[in-house]
Design a protein around this motif. Structure first.
Motif: not given
Length: 281
Positions: A107-112, A140-143, A164-167
């Motif tokens: 559902d979601l993968v982030l760059i840690h 997709i998104g970032v952390s 797009e940065i979703s999260v």
């Protein structure tokens, strides 16, 4: 706000929905993960936040498969760890995560974290965009990105990088509100997740929390998760103790008033975890 429930969702920039509260499994032992995630699902959670660095993607996915809940009703997050930054390493990391979990999609993968330099960060993003276009990742998104990292990525996307940065996910609580980052995300339609919303328990005896727990007959954890929710964040409370799973999110029957929220504006900058937002490599 009063009408939210544990099953409420927000719409992401990707068009998919994310539950308003997630269950965190950071530092949850691999052997204990499946059982506690199943407990979370039984309690009503539909959102679980894992990461490759946590080494518990597999048992988290096992809980998803054994829960009896339709896969489409559950939201699973994982993250690319810092040692896997760059286009090639991140592609291989995703392949490894799919093999480890046996799931058809994430559902979601982030760059840690934003380590590794600009080329590595943008290479990892390109790998995520490709996987998203292929239908393997929904959002997709970032952390742990600072505003300068967010601006770098936003410029790359607008110049044709795609996605797009979703999260965005950060350590956020009353002693680390990160207002600059949250404001940036609000302006760019990025949903903000808050990890360590319970401050790992180190602030449990703060006078302001003691006053509010007495006022509402709630635990310090419930007050903090409620604060996060009322800030429009997606809190990710974590516990490996089964008896705390339900109580931590018994937060939908009360609301902090404006005065309470102001009491929790500490102005402090006091992380209890790492703080990669300060990285300028």
């Amino acid at each position: 706000m009063a009408n939210l429930t544990l099953q409420s969702t927000y719409i992401l920039a990707s068009g998919f929905r994310i539950p308003v509260v997630g269950f965190g499994v950071y530092q949850t032992a691999r052997a204990a993960t499946e059982a506690v995630v199943l407990k979370a699902f039984e309690t009503g959670y539909r959102h679980v936040d894992s990461a490759r660095a946590y080494r518990n993607e597999g048992p988290t996915a096992d809980a998803i498969k054994k829960s009896g809940i339709p896969r489409s009703d559950l939201f699973f997050t994982t993250k690319i760890r810092t040692s896997e930054m760059g286009y090639g390493p991140s592609k291989r990391a995703l392949e490894s995560s799919f093999k480890e979990t046996g799931l058809d999609y994430f559902d979601l993968v982030l760059i840690h974290a934003p380590y590794g330099g600009r080329e590595a960060r943008l290479g990892t993003w390109r790998a995520l965009v490709e996987a998203q276009k292929a239908g393997k990742i929904r959002s997709i998104g970032v952390s742990n990105y600072g505003v300068h990292h967010l601006e770098e990525l936003d410029e790359y996307i607008k110049s044709g990088g795609g996605g797009e940065i979703s999260v965005g996910q950060w350590e956020i609580h009353p002693w680390l509100a990160r207002e600059d980052i949250v404001d940036w995300c609000r302006k760019h339609n990025v949903v903000v997740e808050a990890y360590s919303p319970l401050v790992q328990g180190v602030r449990a005896n703060e006078p302001v929390l003691t006053a509010l727990t007495k006022k509402y007959n709630k635990s310090f954890a419930q007050v903090l998760v409620r604060w996060s929710l009322q800030k429009g964040l997606v809190p990710l409370p974590k516990t490996a103790t089964h008896s705390r799973v339900g109580p931590n999110i018994d937060i939908f029957d009360f609301e902090l008033n404006e005065e309470d929220m102001k009491m929790l504006e500490t102005g402090e900058y006091a992380p209890v975890c790492w703080d990669p937002v300060k990285s300028f490599d």
